[in-house]
Write an enzyme that holds these catalytic residues in place. Sequence first.
Site, PDB file in Angstrom:
ATOM      1  N   HIS A   1       7.531  -2.219   7.814  1.00 48.75           N
ATOM      2  CA  HIS A   1       8.120  -3.414   8.437  1.00 48.75           C
ATOM      3  C   HIS A   1       7.773  -3.460   9.928  1.00 48.75           C
ATOM      4  O   HIS A   1       7.449  -4.512  10.480  1.00 48.75           O
ATOM      5  CB  HIS A   1       9.648  -3.390   8.315  1.00 48.75           C
ATOM      6  CG  HIS A   1      10.186  -3.515   6.925  1.00 48.75           C
ATOM      7  ND1 HIS A   1      11.028  -2.579   6.361  1.00 48.75           N
ATOM      8  CD2 HIS A   1      10.012  -4.474   5.979  1.00 48.75           C
ATOM      9  CE1 HIS A   1      11.363  -2.969   5.136  1.00 48.75           C
ATOM     10  NE2 HIS A   1      10.758  -4.112   4.877  1.00 48.75           N
TER      11      HIS A   1
ATOM     12  N   LYS B   1      22.668  -7.178  -5.342  1.00 43.05           N
ATOM     13  CA  LYS B   1      22.796  -5.712  -5.220  1.00 43.05           C
ATOM     14  C   LYS B   1      23.644  -5.415  -4.001  1.00 43.05           C
ATOM     15  O   LYS B   1      23.659  -6.192  -3.053  1.00 43.05           O
ATOM     16  CB  LYS B   1      21.422  -5.100  -4.943  1.00 43.05           C
ATOM     17  CG  LYS B   1      20.458  -5.250  -6.056  1.00 43.05           C
ATOM     18  CD  LYS B   1      20.175  -3.916  -6.669  1.00 43.05           C
ATOM     19  CE  LYS B   1      19.288  -4.110  -7.866  1.00 43.05           C
ATOM     20  NZ  LYS B   1      19.650  -3.313  -8.967  1.00 43.05           N
TER      21      LYS B   1
ATOM     22  N   ARG C   1       1.624  -6.197   0.809  1.00 46.17           N
ATOM     23  CA  ARG C   1       1.105  -4.830   0.660  1.00 46.17           C
ATOM     24  C   ARG C   1       0.026  -4.749  -0.388  1.00 46.17           C
ATOM     25  O   ARG C   1      -1.006  -4.162  -0.201  1.00 46.17           O
ATOM     26  CB  ARG C   1       2.239  -3.871   0.254  1.00 46.17           C
ATOM     27  CG  ARG C   1       3.181  -3.564   1.359  1.00 46.17           C
ATOM     28  CD  ARG C   1       4.476  -3.044   0.838  1.00 46.17           C
ATOM     29  NE  ARG C   1       5.217  -4.108   0.175  1.00 46.17           N
ATOM     30  CZ  ARG C   1       6.473  -4.036  -0.178  1.00 46.17           C
ATOM     31  NH1 ARG C   1       7.141  -2.920   0.033  1.00 46.17           N
ATOM     32  NH2 ARG C   1       7.085  -5.044  -0.748  1.00 46.17           N
TER      33      ARG C   1
ATOM     34  N   SER D   1      11.215  -0.068   1.087  1.00 49.00           N
ATOM     35  CA  SER D   1      12.564   0.450   1.347  1.00 49.00           C
ATOM     36  C   SER D   1      13.100   1.183   0.124  1.00 49.00           C
ATOM     37  O   SER D   1      13.745   2.234   0.245  1.00 49.00           O
ATOM     38  CB  SER D   1      13.514  -0.698   1.688  1.00 49.00           C
ATOM     39  OG  SER D   1      13.090  -1.364   2.835  1.00 49.00           O
TER      40      SER D   1
HETATM   41  P1  ADP Z   1      12.790  -8.546   0.764  1.00 51.23           P
HETATM   42  O1  ADP Z   1      14.036  -8.149   0.096  1.00 51.23           O
HETATM   43  O2  ADP Z   1      12.756  -9.932   1.308  1.00 51.23           O
HETATM   44  O3  ADP Z   1      11.495  -8.224   0.058  1.00 51.23           O
HETATM   45  P2  ADP Z   1      12.135  -6.363   2.415  1.00 51.23           P
HETATM   46  O4  ADP Z   1      12.979  -5.828   3.508  1.00 51.23           O
HETATM   47  O5  ADP Z   1      11.882  -5.480   1.260  1.00 51.23           O
HETATM   48  O6  ADP Z   1      12.839  -7.696   2.054  1.00 51.23           O
HETATM   49  O7  ADP Z   1      10.740  -6.851   2.991  1.00 51.23           O
HETATM   50  C1  ADP Z   1      10.645  -7.859   3.965  1.00 51.23           C
HETATM   51  C2  ADP Z   1       9.195  -8.267   4.106  1.00 51.23           C
HETATM   52  O8  ADP Z   1       8.448  -7.157   4.563  1.00 51.23           O
HETATM   53  C3  ADP Z   1       8.519  -8.694   2.800  1.00 51.23           C
HETATM   54  O9  ADP Z   1       7.572  -9.698   3.122  1.00 51.23           O
HETATM   55  C4  ADP Z   1       7.824  -7.455   2.325  1.00 51.23           C
HETATM   56  O10 ADP Z   1       6.698  -7.760   1.528  1.00 51.23           O
HETATM   57  C5  ADP Z   1       7.402  -6.882   3.673  1.00 51.23           C
HETATM   58  N1  ADP Z   1       7.186  -5.440   3.608  1.00 51.23           N
HETATM   59  C6  ADP Z   1       8.005  -4.496   3.119  1.00 51.23           C
HETATM   60  N2  ADP Z   1       7.453  -3.279   3.229  1.00 51.23           N
HETATM   61  C7  ADP Z   1       6.238  -3.468   3.803  1.00 51.23           C
HETATM   62  C8  ADP Z   1       5.162  -2.617   4.141  1.00 51.23           C
HETATM   63  N3  ADP Z   1       5.174  -1.304   3.895  1.00 51.23           N
HETATM   64  N4  ADP Z   1       4.076  -3.163   4.715  1.00 51.23           N
HETATM   65  C9  ADP Z   1       4.012  -4.494   4.926  1.00 51.23           C
HETATM   66  N5  ADP Z   1       4.976  -5.361   4.617  1.00 51.23           N
HETATM   67  C10 ADP Z   1       6.081  -4.862   4.052  1.00 51.23           C
END
Ligand code: ADP
Length: 181
Positions: free
Chosen positions: A23, A47, A96, A134
């Site tokens: 992120h 969740k 990703r 995450s």
């Molecule tokens: P959501 O529940 O909206 O997917 P996340 O917190 O999991 O929220 O992710 C927020 C954004 O960050 C999404 O666009 C996700 O694809 C991106 N993201 C999560 N992990 C990574 C990573 N390792 N590299 C690039 N983008 C990421």
Amino acid sequence: MATQKSPSIAVYPGSFDPITLGHLDIIRRAHRLFDRLVVAVANPLRKSPLIPLDHRVALIQEVVQPFPNVTVEKLEGLLVDFARAHRAVAIVRGLRAVSDFEYEFKMAWMNRRLCPEVETLFLIPSEEYAFLSSSLVKEIAFLGGDFESLVPPPVARALRTYVSQHKDPGETFHEPPESGL
Ligand code: ADP
């Protein structure tokens, strides 16, 4: 008479439970492209998060301190309403792998339908973060593996505490991404 250009503002939404180096990589890339970047922190819809919303916001505020044009806020309603209220021109999302694509594509189309004036912009992280999510970080943490190199240090400290308090890790794993709308 010269007209003043309005600042370009983007929103980066997510649940960030917890924020990872992946992120942060996206935030680092996006903050250079806009005058202001607002990280919008949502609760997953179906969740319970591991880390409460207020604490996730505080942790992200701590780790984005090096970026003066990045702010962090809670996202409690519809993303496009948040984007409109902030006069954002773009929604930033991270891509990703191909596996992210279908969901992100649907979400971008739907957000465009709801709010045609806001573009969705996809950014690709460094390849070292291409596997990072995450839910994987939480899984590793609950199983006693080394997650410290995957998240910023204040997040690692918080995660250690939450993992030691949490008795039912199952419900926080493998959550589908839900906060794109
Ligand atoms: P959501 O529940 O909206 O997917 P996340 O917190 O999991 O929220 O992710 C927020 C954004 O960050 C999404 O666009 C996700 O694809 C991106 N993201 C999560 N992990 C990574 C990573 N390792 N590299 C690039 N983008 C990421």
